[in-house]
Design a protein around this motif. Structure first.
Motif, PDB file in Angstrom:
ATOM      1  N   VAL A 153     -20.877  -1.146  43.977  1.00  0.00           N
ATOM      2  CA  VAL A 153     -21.201   0.036  43.647  1.00  0.00           C
ATOM      3  C   VAL A 153     -22.440   0.084  42.150  1.00  0.00           C
ATOM      4  N   ILE A 154     -22.778   0.785  41.535  1.00  0.00           N
ATOM      5  CA  ILE A 154     -23.087   1.790  39.967  1.00  0.00           C
ATOM      6  C   ILE A 154     -21.884   1.867  39.146  1.00  0.00           C
ATOM      7  N   ARG A 155     -21.859   1.513  38.311  1.00  0.00           N
ATOM      8  CA  ARG A 155     -21.116   2.705  37.703  1.00  0.00           C
ATOM      9  C   ARG A 155     -22.396   2.661  36.510  1.00  0.00           C
ATOM     10  N   VAL A 156     -21.971   3.785  36.812  1.00  0.00           N
ATOM     11  CA  VAL A 156     -23.005   4.608  35.344  1.00  0.00           C
ATOM     12  C   VAL A 156     -21.723   5.393  34.165  1.00  0.00           C
ATOM     13  N   LEU A 157     -21.960   4.751  32.463  1.00  0.00           N
ATOM     14  CA  LEU A 157     -21.024   5.404  31.399  1.00  0.00           C
ATOM     15  C   LEU A 157     -22.061   6.114  30.936  1.00  0.00           C
ATOM     16  N   GLN A 158     -22.230   7.481  31.405  1.00  0.00           N
ATOM     17  CA  GLN A 158     -23.279   8.682  29.790  1.00  0.00           C
ATOM     18  C   GLN A 158     -22.513   9.617  28.983  1.00  0.00           C
ATOM     19  N   PRO A 159     -22.883   9.563  27.993  1.00  0.00           N
ATOM     20  CA  PRO A 159     -22.413  10.619  26.553  1.00  0.00           C
ATOM     21  C   PRO A 159     -22.267  11.754  27.526  1.00  0.00           C
ATOM     22  N   ILE A 160     -21.526  12.313  27.419  1.00  0.00           N
ATOM     23  CA  ILE A 160     -21.605  14.160  27.428  1.00  0.00           C
ATOM     24  C   ILE A 160     -21.909  14.695  26.254  1.00  0.00           C
ATOM     25  N   THR A 161     -23.219  15.417  26.403  1.00  0.00           N
ATOM     26  CA  THR A 161     -23.378  16.731  25.126  1.00  0.00           C
ATOM     27  C   THR A 161     -23.638  17.777  25.382  1.00  0.00           C
ATOM     28  N   PRO A 162     -22.285  18.632  25.642  1.00  0.00           N
ATOM     29  CA  PRO A 162     -22.298  19.952  26.670  1.00  0.00           C
ATOM     30  C   PRO A 162     -23.064  21.120  25.706  1.00  0.00           C
ATOM     31  N   ASP A 163     -23.589  21.113  24.079  1.00  0.00           N
ATOM     32  CA  ASP A 163     -24.276  21.670  23.194  1.00  0.00           C
ATOM     33  C   ASP A 163     -25.380  21.284  22.622  1.00  0.00           C
ATOM     34  N   ALA A 164     -25.637  22.575  21.666  1.00  0.00           N
ATOM     35  CA  ALA A 164     -27.406  22.401  21.497  1.00  0.00           C
ATOM     36  C   ALA A 164     -27.481  20.960  20.280  1.00  0.00           C
ATOM     37  N   ASP A 165     -26.051  20.920  19.995  1.00  0.00           N
ATOM     38  CA  ASP A 165     -26.667  20.123  19.208  1.00  0.00           C
ATOM     39  C   ASP A 165     -26.904  18.141  19.062  1.00  0.00           C
ATOM     40  N   ASN A 166     -26.287  18.480  20.701  1.00  0.00           N
ATOM     41  CA  ASN A 166     -26.556  16.923  21.108  1.00  0.00           C
ATOM     42  C   ASN A 166     -25.381  15.801  20.910  1.00  0.00           C
ATOM     43  N   GLN A 167     -24.091  16.517  20.195  1.00  0.00           N
ATOM     44  CA  GLN A 167     -22.811  15.815  20.077  1.00  0.00           C
ATOM     45  C   GLN A 167     -21.882  15.215  21.054  1.00  0.00           C
ATOM     46  N   ALA A 168     -21.564  14.177  21.401  1.00  0.00           N
ATOM     47  CA  ALA A 168     -20.694  13.993  21.901  1.00  0.00           C
ATOM     48  C   ALA A 168     -19.438  14.717  22.869  1.00  0.00           C
ATOM     49  N   VAL A 169     -18.904  14.510  23.600  1.00  0.00           N
ATOM     50  CA  VAL A 169     -17.758  15.287  23.970  1.00  0.00           C
ATOM     51  C   VAL A 169     -17.083  14.157  24.256  1.00  0.00           C
ATOM     52  N   GLY A 170     -17.422  13.610  24.596  1.00  0.00           N
ATOM     53  CA  GLY A 170     -16.685  12.592  26.086  1.00  0.00           C
ATOM     54  C   GLY A 170     -17.905  11.541  26.746  1.00  0.00           C
TER      55      GLY A 170
END
Length: 413
Positions: A153-170
Protein backbone atom coordinates in the motif's frame (compact mmCIF):
# COMPACT_ATOMS: atom_id res chain seq x y z
CA UNK A 1 28.59 -34.37 -48.26
CA UNK A 2 31.41 -33.92 -45.80
CA UNK A 3 32.17 -30.30 -46.77
CA UNK A 4 28.49 -29.37 -46.50
CA UNK A 5 28.33 -30.80 -42.97
CA UNK A 6 31.39 -28.80 -42.02
CA UNK A 7 29.85 -25.70 -43.56
CA UNK A 8 26.58 -26.35 -41.74
CA UNK A 9 28.46 -26.71 -38.45
CA UNK A 10 30.35 -23.49 -39.13
CA UNK A 11 27.06 -21.72 -39.87
CA UNK A 12 25.53 -23.00 -36.63
CA UNK A 13 28.56 -21.86 -34.64
CA UNK A 14 28.46 -18.47 -36.32
CA UNK A 15 24.76 -18.12 -35.50
CA UNK A 16 25.39 -19.16 -31.88
CA UNK A 17 28.12 -16.52 -31.55
CA UNK A 18 25.88 -13.84 -33.04
CA UNK A 19 22.96 -14.89 -30.83
CA UNK A 20 25.03 -14.91 -27.64
CA UNK A 21 26.60 -11.56 -28.48
CA UNK A 22 23.18 -9.99 -29.08
CA UNK A 23 21.40 -11.66 -26.15
CA UNK A 24 23.52 -10.00 -23.46
CA UNK A 25 22.80 -6.37 -24.42
CA UNK A 26 19.13 -7.12 -25.03
CA UNK A 27 18.73 -8.76 -21.63
CA UNK A 28 20.60 -5.86 -20.08
CA UNK A 29 18.32 -3.40 -21.86
CA UNK A 30 15.29 -5.35 -20.67
CA UNK A 31 16.52 -5.33 -17.07
CA UNK A 32 17.15 -1.58 -17.22
CA UNK A 33 13.72 -0.98 -18.72
CA UNK A 34 11.97 -3.11 -16.08
CA UNK A 35 13.83 -1.24 -13.34
CA UNK A 36 12.77 2.03 -14.95
CA UNK A 37 9.15 0.88 -15.02
CA UNK A 38 9.35 -0.07 -11.36
CA UNK A 39 10.84 3.27 -10.39
CA UNK A 40 8.23 5.10 -12.43
CA UNK A 41 5.45 3.08 -10.79
CA UNK A 42 6.79 3.87 -7.32
CA UNK A 43 7.14 7.56 -8.11
CA UNK A 44 3.68 7.61 -9.63
CA UNK A 45 2.24 5.94 -6.53
CA UNK A 46 4.03 8.30 -4.17
CA UNK A 47 2.95 11.40 -6.10
CA UNK A 48 -0.61 10.14 -6.22
CA UNK A 49 -0.51 9.38 -2.50
CA UNK A 50 0.84 12.82 -1.57
CA UNK A 51 -1.77 14.55 -3.70
CA UNK A 52 -4.63 12.47 -2.31
CA UNK A 53 -3.47 12.90 1.29
CA UNK A 54 -3.24 16.66 0.79
CA UNK A 55 -6.82 16.72 -0.50
CA UNK A 56 -8.07 14.61 2.41
CA UNK A 57 -6.27 16.82 4.91
CA UNK A 58 -7.56 20.02 3.36
CA UNK A 59 -11.13 18.98 2.59
CA UNK A 60 -11.99 16.52 5.36
CA UNK A 61 -9.57 16.51 8.29
CA UNK A 62 -8.60 20.18 8.72
CA UNK A 63 -12.21 21.49 8.75
CA UNK A 64 -13.20 18.83 11.30
CA UNK A 65 -10.37 19.87 13.66
CA UNK A 66 -10.87 23.62 13.56
CA UNK A 67 -11.24 24.98 17.05
CA UNK A 68 -9.56 21.97 18.67
CA UNK A 69 -6.56 24.00 19.77
CA UNK A 70 -2.90 24.18 18.84
CA UNK A 71 -2.31 20.45 19.29
CA UNK A 72 -4.17 17.17 19.39
CA UNK A 73 -1.67 15.72 21.84
CA UNK A 74 -4.33 15.55 24.54
CA UNK A 75 -6.84 13.98 22.15
CA UNK A 76 -9.77 15.35 20.20
CA UNK A 77 -13.30 16.02 21.27
CA UNK A 78 -16.15 13.61 20.55
CA UNK A 79 -17.69 16.22 18.27
CA UNK A 80 -14.48 16.46 16.26
CA UNK A 81 -14.33 12.67 16.07
CA UNK A 82 -17.89 12.62 14.79
CA UNK A 83 -17.05 15.19 12.14
CA UNK A 84 -13.93 13.25 11.15
CA UNK A 85 -15.83 10.00 10.83
CA UNK A 86 -18.54 11.62 8.74
CA UNK A 87 -15.96 13.26 6.50
CA UNK A 88 -13.80 10.16 6.00
CA UNK A 89 -16.36 7.34 5.90
CA UNK A 90 -17.29 8.04 2.29
CA UNK A 91 -13.69 7.80 1.08
CA UNK A 92 -13.02 4.67 3.12
CA UNK A 93 -16.28 3.10 2.00
CA UNK A 94 -15.34 3.54 -1.68
CA UNK A 95 -11.85 2.07 -1.07
CA UNK A 96 -10.10 5.21 -2.25
CA UNK A 97 -8.59 5.18 1.27
CA UNK A 98 -7.77 1.89 2.97
CA UNK A 99 -6.94 3.19 6.45
CA UNK A 100 -6.89 6.66 8.04
CA UNK A 101 -5.38 7.72 11.37
CA UNK A 102 -4.56 10.89 13.20
CA UNK A 103 -1.36 10.87 15.22
CA UNK A 104 0.14 13.26 17.69
CA UNK A 105 3.63 14.59 17.14
CA UNK A 106 4.79 11.85 19.47
CA UNK A 107 3.20 9.22 17.24
CA UNK A 108 0.23 8.30 19.42
CA UNK A 109 -2.95 7.49 17.50
CA UNK A 110 -5.88 9.64 18.59
CA UNK A 111 -8.25 8.70 15.78
CA UNK A 112 -8.54 5.72 13.43
CA UNK A 113 -11.19 4.97 10.86
CA UNK A 114 -11.50 1.41 12.21
CA UNK A 115 -11.86 2.63 15.79
CA UNK A 116 -8.53 1.16 16.93
CA UNK A 117 -6.38 3.49 19.01
CA UNK A 118 -3.23 3.19 21.06
CA UNK A 119 -5.29 2.28 24.06
CA UNK A 120 -5.89 -1.07 22.36
CA UNK A 121 -2.14 -1.75 22.27
CA UNK A 122 -2.15 -2.71 18.58
CA UNK A 123 -0.52 0.28 16.93
CA UNK A 124 3.10 1.39 17.01
CA UNK A 125 3.52 4.84 18.50
CA UNK A 126 6.65 6.33 16.96
CA UNK A 127 8.75 6.07 13.83
CA UNK A 128 11.14 8.36 11.95
CA UNK A 129 8.59 9.22 9.25
CA UNK A 130 6.08 10.46 11.84
CA UNK A 131 8.74 12.63 13.41
CA UNK A 132 9.66 14.03 9.98
CA UNK A 133 6.00 14.80 9.25
CA UNK A 134 5.73 16.53 12.63
CA UNK A 135 8.48 18.82 11.39
CA UNK A 136 6.41 19.75 8.33
CA UNK A 137 7.78 17.22 5.80
CA UNK A 138 5.26 15.14 3.88
CA UNK A 139 6.41 11.52 3.91
CA UNK A 140 5.35 8.83 1.45
CA UNK A 141 6.50 5.24 0.97
CA UNK A 142 5.39 1.88 -0.43
CA UNK A 143 4.92 -0.44 2.57
CA UNK A 144 3.07 -3.67 3.41
CA UNK A 145 -0.51 -3.19 4.55
CA UNK A 146 -0.49 -3.35 8.38
CA UNK A 147 -3.60 -5.55 8.26
CA UNK A 148 -2.62 -7.64 5.20
CA UNK A 149 1.19 -7.74 4.93
CA UNK A 150 1.13 -9.65 1.64
CA UNK A 151 -0.33 -6.56 -0.08
CA UNK A 152 1.62 -3.36 -0.72
CA UNK A 153 0.00 0.00 0.00
CA UNK A 154 0.98 3.66 -0.20
CA UNK A 155 1.57 5.16 3.23
CA UNK A 156 1.46 8.97 3.43
CA UNK A 157 2.18 11.10 6.50
CA UNK A 158 0.73 14.58 6.03
CA UNK A 159 1.02 17.44 8.57
CA UNK A 160 -2.41 18.69 9.71
CA UNK A 161 -2.84 22.49 9.54
CA UNK A 162 -6.49 23.26 10.34
CA UNK A 163 -6.13 26.97 11.07
CA UNK A 164 -5.17 29.94 8.95
CA UNK A 165 -1.76 30.27 10.60
CA UNK A 166 -0.72 26.97 8.95
CA UNK A 167 0.53 25.70 12.27
CA UNK A 168 0.60 21.90 12.32
CA UNK A 169 -1.38 20.31 15.15
CA UNK A 170 -0.73 16.66 14.35
CA UNK A 171 -0.02 14.14 11.62
CA UNK A 172 -2.49 12.57 9.20
CA UNK A 173 -1.57 8.98 8.31
CA UNK A 174 -3.38 7.47 5.32
CA UNK A 175 -2.93 4.13 3.58
CA UNK A 176 -3.92 4.23 -0.09
CA UNK A 177 -4.33 1.37 -2.61
CA UNK A 178 -1.24 0.50 -4.66
CA UNK A 179 -2.68 -2.57 -6.36
CA UNK A 180 -3.89 -0.76 -9.49
CA UNK A 181 -0.44 0.76 -10.00
CA UNK A 182 1.19 -2.64 -9.46
CA UNK A 183 -1.24 -4.18 -11.94
CA UNK A 184 -0.29 -1.53 -14.50
CA UNK A 185 3.37 -2.21 -13.76
CA UNK A 186 2.84 -5.93 -14.35
CA UNK A 187 1.03 -5.18 -17.60
CA UNK A 188 3.79 -2.83 -18.77
CA UNK A 189 6.41 -5.41 -17.82
CA UNK A 190 4.51 -8.14 -19.65
CA UNK A 191 4.29 -5.98 -22.78
CA UNK A 192 7.98 -5.22 -22.46
CA UNK A 193 8.87 -8.91 -22.26
CA UNK A 194 6.66 -9.67 -25.24
CA UNK A 195 8.27 -6.82 -27.16
CA UNK A 196 11.75 -8.02 -26.26
CA UNK A 197 10.80 -11.55 -27.23
CA UNK A 198 9.48 -10.38 -30.59
CA UNK A 199 12.59 -8.25 -31.11
CA UNK A 200 14.78 -11.23 -30.26
CA UNK A 201 12.82 -13.38 -32.68
CA UNK A 202 13.28 -10.85 -35.48
CA UNK A 203 16.92 -10.39 -34.54
CA UNK A 204 17.58 -14.13 -34.52
CA UNK A 205 15.85 -14.44 -37.88
CA UNK A 206 18.10 -11.72 -39.27
CA UNK A 207 21.13 -13.36 -37.66
CA UNK A 208 20.13 -16.71 -39.13
CA UNK A 209 19.86 -15.12 -42.57
CA UNK A 210 23.22 -13.41 -42.09
CA UNK A 211 24.81 -16.67 -40.93
CA UNK A 212 23.27 -18.58 -43.82
CA UNK A 213 24.39 -15.93 -46.30
CA UNK A 214 27.87 -15.78 -44.79
CA UNK A 215 28.35 -19.54 -44.80
CA UNK A 216 27.00 -19.74 -48.35
CA UNK A 217 29.48 -17.09 -49.44
CA UNK A 218 32.24 -18.94 -47.60
CA UNK A 219 31.26 -22.17 -49.33
CA UNK A 220 31.26 -20.41 -52.68
CA UNK A 221 34.63 -18.89 -51.91
CA UNK A 222 35.97 -22.29 -50.86
CA UNK A 223 34.63 -23.86 -54.04
CA UNK A 224 36.21 -21.09 -56.12
CA UNK A 225 39.49 -21.55 -54.31
CA UNK A 226 39.33 -25.30 -54.80
CA UNK A 227 38.42 -24.86 -58.46
CA UNK A 228 41.27 -22.42 -58.98
CA UNK A 229 43.67 -24.79 -57.23
CA UNK A 230 42.68 -27.69 -59.50
CA UNK A 231 41.96 -25.93 -62.81
CA UNK A 232 43.91 -24.00 -65.39
CA UNK A 233 42.96 -20.32 -65.42
CA UNK A 234 43.39 -19.89 -69.19
CA UNK A 235 41.45 -22.87 -70.53
CA UNK A 236 39.31 -23.84 -67.53
CA UNK A 237 40.55 -27.44 -67.82
CA UNK A 238 41.77 -29.47 -64.85
CA UNK A 239 45.42 -28.74 -64.13
CA UNK A 240 48.37 -31.01 -63.44
CA UNK A 241 47.34 -31.72 -59.82
CA UNK A 242 43.76 -32.60 -60.80
CA UNK A 243 44.96 -34.86 -63.62
CA UNK A 244 47.37 -36.65 -61.32
CA UNK A 245 44.56 -37.22 -58.82
CA UNK A 246 42.30 -38.62 -61.56
CA UNK A 247 44.99 -41.04 -62.78
CA UNK A 248 45.81 -42.22 -59.26
CA UNK A 249 42.10 -42.72 -58.57
CA UNK A 250 41.79 -45.00 -61.62
CA UNK A 251 44.95 -46.87 -60.64
CA UNK A 252 43.47 -47.62 -57.22
CA UNK A 253 40.38 -49.07 -58.91
CA UNK A 254 42.62 -51.50 -60.82
CA UNK A 255 40.78 -50.93 -64.10
CA UNK A 256 42.54 -50.65 -67.47
CA UNK A 257 43.01 -47.21 -68.92
CA UNK A 258 44.97 -45.01 -71.28
CA UNK A 259 47.10 -42.04 -70.20
CA UNK A 260 47.78 -39.67 -73.10
CA UNK A 261 50.06 -36.65 -73.41
CA UNK A 262 49.44 -34.13 -76.21
CA UNK A 263 51.86 -31.54 -77.50
CA UNK A 264 51.00 -28.64 -79.85
CA UNK A 265 53.42 -28.60 -82.77
CA UNK A 266 55.09 -25.30 -83.72
CA UNK A 267 53.40 -23.46 -80.86
CA UNK A 268 56.47 -21.30 -80.25
CA UNK A 269 56.24 -20.01 -83.82
CA UNK A 270 52.68 -18.82 -83.19
CA UNK A 271 53.78 -16.90 -80.10
CA UNK A 272 56.79 -15.43 -81.89
CA UNK A 273 54.93 -14.32 -85.02
CA UNK A 274 51.44 -13.41 -83.78
CA UNK A 275 52.09 -12.72 -80.12
CA UNK A 276 51.16 -14.40 -76.87
CA UNK A 277 47.52 -13.39 -77.20
CA UNK A 278 47.21 -15.51 -80.34
CA UNK A 279 48.97 -18.35 -78.54
CA UNK A 280 46.50 -18.13 -75.67
CA UNK A 281 43.55 -18.16 -78.07
CA UNK A 282 45.01 -21.20 -79.83
CA UNK A 283 45.34 -23.05 -76.52
CA UNK A 284 41.72 -22.23 -75.69
CA UNK A 285 40.57 -23.52 -79.08
CA UNK A 286 42.49 -26.77 -78.63
CA UNK A 287 41.09 -27.18 -75.10
CA UNK A 288 37.53 -26.79 -76.40
CA UNK A 289 38.12 -29.24 -79.23
CA UNK A 290 39.67 -31.82 -76.92
CA UNK A 291 36.79 -31.54 -74.46
CA UNK A 292 34.27 -31.95 -77.26
CA UNK A 293 36.03 -34.91 -78.88
CA UNK A 294 36.53 -37.22 -75.88
CA UNK A 295 33.97 -39.36 -74.08
CA UNK A 296 31.97 -38.12 -71.10
CA UNK A 297 33.99 -40.24 -68.64
CA UNK A 298 37.35 -39.06 -69.98
CA UNK A 299 39.42 -36.36 -68.29
CA UNK A 300 41.09 -33.59 -70.31
CA UNK A 301 43.73 -31.45 -68.58
CA UNK A 302 46.28 -28.80 -69.39
CA UNK A 303 49.61 -29.62 -67.79
CA UNK A 304 51.28 -26.34 -68.67
CA UNK A 305 52.56 -24.44 -71.68
CA UNK A 306 51.38 -26.17 -74.86
CA UNK A 307 51.06 -29.61 -73.28
CA UNK A 308 47.72 -31.29 -72.62
CA UNK A 309 46.79 -34.68 -71.19
CA UNK A 310 43.80 -37.01 -71.50
CA UNK A 311 42.82 -39.93 -69.29
CA UNK A 312 40.61 -42.49 -71.03
CA UNK A 313 39.37 -45.13 -68.56
CA UNK A 314 38.48 -48.62 -69.79
CA UNK A 315 40.83 -48.66 -72.80
CA UNK A 316 42.68 -51.99 -72.66
CA UNK A 317 44.31 -52.61 -76.06
CA UNK A 318 46.74 -50.78 -78.30
CA UNK A 319 44.35 -50.99 -81.24
CA UNK A 320 41.49 -49.43 -79.28
CA UNK A 321 43.79 -46.76 -77.90
CA UNK A 322 45.15 -45.89 -81.34
CA UNK A 323 41.67 -45.70 -82.83
CA UNK A 324 40.36 -43.40 -80.09
CA UNK A 325 43.35 -41.07 -80.13
CA UNK A 326 43.35 -40.85 -83.92
CA UNK A 327 39.70 -39.79 -83.83
CA UNK A 328 40.41 -37.17 -81.17
CA UNK A 329 43.45 -35.86 -83.05
CA UNK A 330 41.44 -35.48 -86.25
CA UNK A 331 38.88 -33.38 -84.37
CA UNK A 332 41.62 -31.19 -82.91
CA UNK A 333 43.78 -30.79 -86.02
CA UNK A 334 41.55 -28.47 -87.98
CA UNK A 335 42.61 -25.04 -89.14
CA UNK A 336 41.47 -22.11 -87.03
CA UNK A 337 41.29 -18.35 -87.56
CA UNK A 338 42.88 -15.99 -85.04
CA UNK A 339 42.92 -12.24 -85.62
CA UNK A 340 42.13 -12.79 -89.31
CA UNK A 341 45.02 -15.23 -89.61
CA UNK A 342 44.28 -18.82 -90.61
CA UNK A 343 46.46 -21.16 -88.57
CA UNK A 344 46.95 -24.86 -89.20
CA UNK A 345 46.64 -26.84 -85.96
CA UNK A 346 49.01 -29.78 -85.54
CA UNK A 347 49.30 -31.94 -82.44
CA UNK A 348 51.16 -35.08 -81.41
CA UNK A 349 49.64 -37.74 -79.14
CA UNK A 350 51.59 -40.22 -77.03
CA UNK A 351 49.82 -42.83 -74.91
CA UNK A 352 50.59 -45.50 -72.33
CA UNK A 353 48.21 -48.25 -71.22
CA UNK A 354 47.58 -49.39 -67.70
CA UNK A 355 48.54 -51.98 -66.61
CA UNK A 356 50.48 -53.05 -69.74
CA UNK A 357 52.86 -50.08 -69.77
CA UNK A 358 53.03 -49.21 -66.10
CA UNK A 359 51.45 -49.59 -62.68
CA UNK A 360 52.28 -46.18 -61.28
CA UNK A 361 51.53 -42.60 -62.16
CA UNK A 362 55.16 -41.74 -62.79
CA UNK A 363 55.76 -44.75 -65.00
CA UNK A 364 52.69 -44.16 -67.15
CA UNK A 365 53.50 -40.48 -67.64
CA UNK A 366 57.10 -41.29 -68.47
CA UNK A 367 56.10 -43.86 -71.08
CA UNK A 368 53.40 -41.61 -72.55
CA UNK A 369 55.96 -38.82 -72.82
CA UNK A 370 58.41 -41.16 -74.54
CA UNK A 371 55.71 -42.21 -77.01
CA UNK A 372 54.82 -38.57 -77.73
CA UNK A 373 58.48 -37.73 -78.28
CA UNK A 374 58.71 -40.61 -80.71
CA UNK A 375 55.60 -39.37 -82.52
CA UNK A 376 57.04 -35.88 -82.99
CA UNK A 377 60.13 -37.29 -84.68
CA UNK A 378 58.73 -40.16 -86.73
CA UNK A 379 56.39 -40.78 -89.64
CA UNK A 380 53.62 -42.36 -87.64
CA UNK A 381 50.61 -40.09 -88.12
CA UNK A 382 51.12 -38.13 -84.91
CA UNK A 383 49.64 -40.85 -82.64
CA UNK A 384 51.95 -43.28 -80.85
CA UNK A 385 51.12 -45.82 -78.18
CA UNK A 386 54.07 -46.79 -76.05
CA UNK A 387 55.83 -49.85 -77.52
CA UNK A 388 54.03 -49.82 -80.87
CA UNK A 389 53.70 -47.85 -84.12
CA UNK A 390 50.31 -47.96 -85.91
CA UNK A 391 50.36 -50.42 -88.78
CA UNK A 392 53.51 -52.17 -87.59
CA UNK A 393 52.88 -53.63 -84.11
CA UNK A 394 56.03 -54.81 -82.32
CA UNK A 395 56.61 -57.97 -80.46
CA UNK A 396 55.68 -57.90 -76.81
CA UNK A 397 57.96 -55.43 -75.13
CA UNK A 398 59.76 -54.56 -78.39
CA UNK A 399 59.89 -51.74 -80.85
CA UNK A 400 58.68 -51.85 -84.47
CA UNK A 401 60.77 -54.24 -86.45
CA UNK A 402 61.86 -56.12 -83.33
CA UNK A 403 64.30 -53.46 -82.14
CA UNK A 404 64.43 -52.17 -78.61
CA UNK A 405 62.16 -49.37 -77.52
CA UNK A 406 64.03 -46.05 -77.53
CA UNK A 407 64.95 -44.77 -74.11
CA UNK A 408 62.36 -42.17 -73.10
CA UNK A 409 63.41 -38.57 -72.76
CA UNK A 410 63.11 -37.07 -69.29
CA UNK A 411 59.46 -36.74 -68.38
CA UNK A 412 58.03 -33.22 -68.47
CA UNK A 413 55.27 -34.08 -66.04
Amino acid sequence: MRPSRRSGGAGARLFAIYAAASLVPILGLGAVQVHTYQQQAVQQGLQLGRAQAAVIEEVAVAPALRGEGASIASGISPAAQQRLRAATDLAVFHDSVLHLRLRTFGGRVVFADDGISNTDGKLVNRDADVEAAAGGTVGAAIVPDPYAPEVNVIRVLQPITPDADNQAVGVLEVFLPYESIEAQLREDTRRLYWGLGAALGVLYLVLALISWSSTRQLRRFARRQEHQALHDSLTGLPNRAAFRAAVERDLRKGQPGLVTLIDVDHFKSVNDTLGHHAGDVLLQVIAQRLSGAVRTDDTVARLGGDEFAVLLPGVATIAEAHELLTSVRCAVNEDTSIDEHVLPVQTTFGGALHPDHGDSMEELLRHADAAMYKGKHGANGGVVIYGAIPGNPPEAGGAPGGGPVPAPRPARV
